[in-house]
Design an enzyme around this catalytic site. Structure first.
Site, PDB file in Angstrom:
ATOM      1  N   LYS A  72      49.888  47.899  40.985  1.00 18.70           N
ATOM      2  CA  LYS A  72      51.210  48.284  41.509  1.00 18.70           C
ATOM      3  C   LYS A  72      52.328  48.100  40.472  1.00 18.70           C
ATOM      4  O   LYS A  72      52.511  48.940  39.614  1.00 18.70           O
ATOM      5  CB  LYS A  72      51.488  47.539  42.811  1.00 18.70           C
ATOM      6  CG  LYS A  72      50.404  47.855  43.873  1.00 18.70           C
ATOM      7  CD  LYS A  72      50.700  47.273  45.217  1.00 18.70           C
ATOM      8  CE  LYS A  72      49.533  47.354  46.177  1.00 18.70           C
ATOM      9  NZ  LYS A  72      49.387  48.603  46.895  1.00 18.70           N
ATOM     10  N   ASP A 106      43.715  37.856  43.994  1.00 20.02           N
ATOM     11  CA  ASP A 106      44.054  39.275  43.968  1.00 20.02           C
ATOM     12  C   ASP A 106      45.567  39.373  44.138  1.00 20.02           C
ATOM     13  O   ASP A 106      46.096  39.319  45.250  1.00 20.02           O
ATOM     14  CB  ASP A 106      43.319  40.010  45.096  1.00 20.02           C
ATOM     15  CG  ASP A 106      43.683  41.492  45.127  1.00 20.02           C
ATOM     16  OD1 ASP A 106      44.588  41.892  44.383  1.00 20.02           O
ATOM     17  OD2 ASP A 106      43.053  42.230  45.914  1.00 20.02           O
ATOM     18  N   TYR A 149      42.384  42.768  51.902  1.00 19.37           N
ATOM     19  CA  TYR A 149      41.917  44.042  51.342  1.00 19.37           C
ATOM     20  C   TYR A 149      41.971  43.937  49.833  1.00 19.37           C
ATOM     21  O   TYR A 149      42.986  43.511  49.270  1.00 19.37           O
ATOM     22  CB  TYR A 149      42.819  45.179  51.827  1.00 19.37           C
ATOM     23  CG  TYR A 149      42.463  46.541  51.268  1.00 19.37           C
ATOM     24  CD1 TYR A 149      41.301  47.204  51.684  1.00 19.37           C
ATOM     25  CD2 TYR A 149      43.285  47.176  50.331  1.00 19.37           C
ATOM     26  CE1 TYR A 149      40.978  48.457  51.174  1.00 19.37           C
ATOM     27  CE2 TYR A 149      42.962  48.432  49.825  1.00 19.37           C
ATOM     28  CZ  TYR A 149      41.805  49.064  50.250  1.00 19.37           C
ATOM     29  OH  TYR A 149      41.492  50.312  49.746  1.00 19.37           O
TER      30      TYR A 149
HETATM   31  N1  PMP Z   1      44.212  44.536  46.273  1.00 18.08           N
HETATM   32  C1  PMP Z   1      45.288  44.443  47.069  1.00 18.08           C
HETATM   33  C2  PMP Z   1      45.799  43.089  47.475  1.00 18.08           C
HETATM   34  C3  PMP Z   1      45.930  45.594  47.503  1.00 18.08           C
HETATM   35  O1  PMP Z   1      47.005  45.484  48.304  1.00 18.08           O
HETATM   36  C4  PMP Z   1      45.437  46.859  47.106  1.00 18.08           C
HETATM   37  C5  PMP Z   1      46.096  48.151  47.526  1.00 18.08           C
HETATM   38  N2  PMP Z   1      47.034  48.099  48.482  1.00 18.08           N
HETATM   39  C6  PMP Z   1      44.315  46.894  46.275  1.00 18.08           C
HETATM   40  C7  PMP Z   1      43.724  45.713  45.879  1.00 18.08           C
HETATM   41  C8  PMP Z   1      43.743  48.193  45.829  1.00 18.08           C
HETATM   42  O2  PMP Z   1      44.589  48.827  44.924  1.00 18.08           O
HETATM   43  P1  PMP Z   1      44.483  50.412  44.679  1.00 18.08           P
HETATM   44  O3  PMP Z   1      44.901  51.073  45.936  1.00 18.08           O
HETATM   45  O4  PMP Z   1      45.402  50.641  43.514  1.00 18.08           O
HETATM   46  O5  PMP Z   1      43.069  50.702  44.332  1.00 18.08           O
END
Ligand code: PMP
Length: 429
Positions: A265, A237, A142
C-alpha cells in the site's frame, strides 16, 4: 452521460462480477458499485460527476490524499526514462535504504508487486529458514490470496462468505493453524502441543480486515515470546499498518519487534508495490544469496519506486502521524456522539490513521466472533445513506476506514453532518 449502473452492467459481461477485486462489488448493498473517474485530495469523483469525501483511500495507500502533486511529479519526472528495465537501478537501493531507516527491525528488504506476494514470500522464507511446514495465523486476519493464507481469512473473502476458498488443497491448508485473535491462551496451547513444527506466526498487528481490531495489551508480546522459545519466525503483516499506525508501523507503536515485516500500500504510493524484509540472517536465505527462491519481472519498478519514495518522504515529516490520529479521533468521537444522540448503538475503534465502525452495544470488539456479532444490516444502511450524502466508506462492515492528511476539519464536519441525517433516517426505519 454514462452512469455507474450502465458501466457495471457492461463490466459484468467480461469481468467476473464486474470487478478486478471482489470487495469492490458492493456485495449486499442496495446500489451497484460506483465507478470512479478521478480523485483529488480527500475526494473521489464518479463518472456521473458526483463528488465523495473518501475514507477508503484506495484501501490504504493514499495517506496524503489522492493525486498528491509531489507523488505525481516524481512519477512524471521518471516517465521519459522508460517504464522498466529488468536490471538493477539506483532507485531500488534508495527505497531499500529508506525502508531500513524507517523500520529498524528490517536489515534487508526485497521489493515485490503486491501485499499478497510479500506475505506469500515471507511465509516461504520462514518455512525455508526453519525447515518446518506449519504456520499459525488468526481468524479474520487477511494476508492476501496465496493458498497457505486463504484459510479462515478476512476482507473480501469474509464479505463474500468464502473465508476458506475452494481451490486450496486440503493437504496444504492442513499446515495452516488458525487461532482466535487476541487469545493468548490459545497461542500457548498450540505451541505447547506442536511448537517445534511451527515455522512462523503471521499476524496483522492491528487487524484491519475484520473491521479495525487493535491488539489487546500483551497479545503481540506473547507472540514474540512463544516464537523466541520455540525457534519460530514472527511475521508482522504491516501491509495496512505500515507507515499508518505510526511512521514505523504497529511495531513502533506497540514496541514489539518481529523477525520479518510485510509491507504494501503506502510503500508504493498507489502503484502496485509490496515488500518484505527483516533480520539479516533470515533474509540471506533468499535467492541469489540463499536457496529460498523468490523473483519478479517487474519488482522494484522505477516508476513505482519513485512514487513510493516520494510518499514515504512525506509521511516522515514531524507531526504527520499525530495530526492524522487527531483527525481520526475527531471523526470517531463525533460519529459516536451523534449515533448515541439518535439512539443508535455505535462503537468505534482506532489505531493511528485507521479506524473501525461497529454497530453494537459492546464496549470492545477483540476477535472475529465479536465482529461477526455486530449489526451488519445497520452498517449497510449507514453506508447507503452516507454514500447518498457524498461520503464514501468501505462497502463492507469488515473493512477498516482510512484517514488522510488531505482530510480537513471541514471534510470531517461535513461527514459528521451527513452522519446525523443517516442516523435519523436509520432510526425511522
Ligand atoms: N495483508 C494485509 C494486511 C492486507 O490488508 C492486504 C490487502 N488489503 C494484503 C495483505 C494483500 O495485499 P494485496 O491486495 O496488495 O495483494
Amino acid at each position: 452521460m454514462t452512469t455507474s449502473a450502465e458501466l457495471y452492467e457492461r463490466a459484468c459481461r467480461h469481468i467476473p462480477g464486474g470487478v478486478n477485486s471482489p470487495v469492490r462489488a458492493f456485495k449486499g448493498m442496495s446500489q451497484p458499485p460506483v465507478f470512479i473517474e478521478r480523485a483529488e485530495g480527500a475526494y473521489l469523483f464518479d463518472v456521473e460527476g458526483k463528488r465523495y469525501i473518501d475514507y477508503v483511500g484506495s484501501w490504504g495507500p493514499m495517506i496524503t490524499g489522492h493525486a498528491d502533486p509531489d507523488v505525481l511529479g516524481a512519477v512524471r519526472e521518471r516517465l521519459d526514462s522508460g517504464l522498466s528495465f529488468g536490471t538493477p537501478t539506483a532507485i531500488e537501493t534508495t527505497m531499500a535504504d529508506l525502508i531500513c531507516e524507517i523500520i529498524p527491525s528490517i536489515d534487508m528488504v526485497r521489493m515485490v508487486n503486491s501485499g499478497t506476494e510479500a506475505t506469500m514470500s515471507a511465509i516461504r522464507l520462514a518455512r525455508g529458514y526453519t525447515g518446518r511446514d506449519k504456520i499459525v495465523k488468526f481468524e479474520g486476519n487477511y494476508h492476501g490470496h496465496s493458498d497457505s493464507l486463504l484459510v479462515k481469512a478476512g476482507s473480501g473473502a469474509l464479505t463474500h462468505g468464502e473465508p476458506s476458498s475452494p481451490g486450496v488443497p486440503a493437504s496444504l491448508a492442513e499446515h495452516t493453524i488458525t487461532l482466535s485473535y487476541n487469545d493468548i491462551e490459545a497461542v500457548h496451547e498450540c505451541f505447547e502441543a506442536m511448537g517445534e513444527q511451527i515455522a512462523c506466526i503471521i499476524v496483522e498487528p492491528v487487524a484491519g480486515n475484520m473491521n479495525c481490531i487493535p491488539p489487546q495489551p500483551g497479545f503481540l508480546e506473547a507472540l514474540r515470546e512463544v516464537c523466541d522459545s520455540h525457534g519460530s519466525v514472527l511475521i508482522f503483516d504491516e501491509v495496512m499498518t505500515g507507515f499508518r499506525v505510526a511512521l514505523g508501523g504497529a511495531q513502533a507503536h506497540y514496541g514489539v519487534i518481529p523477525d520479518l515485516t510485510c509491507l504494501g500500500k503506502i510503500v508504493g504510493g498507489g502503484m502496485p508495490v509490496g515488500a518484505f524484509g527483516g533480520k539479516r540472517d533470515i533474509m540471506e536465505q533468499i535467492s541469489p544469496l540463499g536457496p529460498v527462491y523468490q523473483a519478479g519481472t517487474l519488482s522494484g519498478n522505477p516508476l513505482a519506486m519513485a512514487a513510493g519514495i516520494t510518499l514515504l518522504e512525506k509521511v516522515c515529516q514531524p507531526g504527520f502521524h499525530e495530526a492524522l490520529s487527531t483527525r481520526v479521533e475527531t471523526l470517531c468521537d463525533g460519529l459516536e456522539t451523534r449515533a448515541h444522540e439518535a439512539g443508535i448503538a455505535l462503537m468505534t475503534q482506532r489505531a493511528g490513521g485507521m479506524f473501525g465502525l461497529f454497530f453494537t452495544a459492546q464496549q470492545r470488539v477483540d476477535n472475529f466472533g465479536q465482529t461477526m456479532a455486530c449489526d451488519a444490516q445497520a452498517f449497510r444502511d449507514f453506508f447507503s445513506h452516507m454514500l447518498e450524502s457524498g461520503v464514501y466508506l468501505a462497502p463492507s462492515a469488515f473493512e477498516a476506514g482510512f484517514m488522510s492528511s488531505a482530510h480537513t476539519h471541514d471534510h470531517i464536519q461535513t461527514t459528521l453532518m451527513a452522519s446525523e441525517r443517516a442516523f435519523a433516517a436509520m432510526r425511522q426505519q
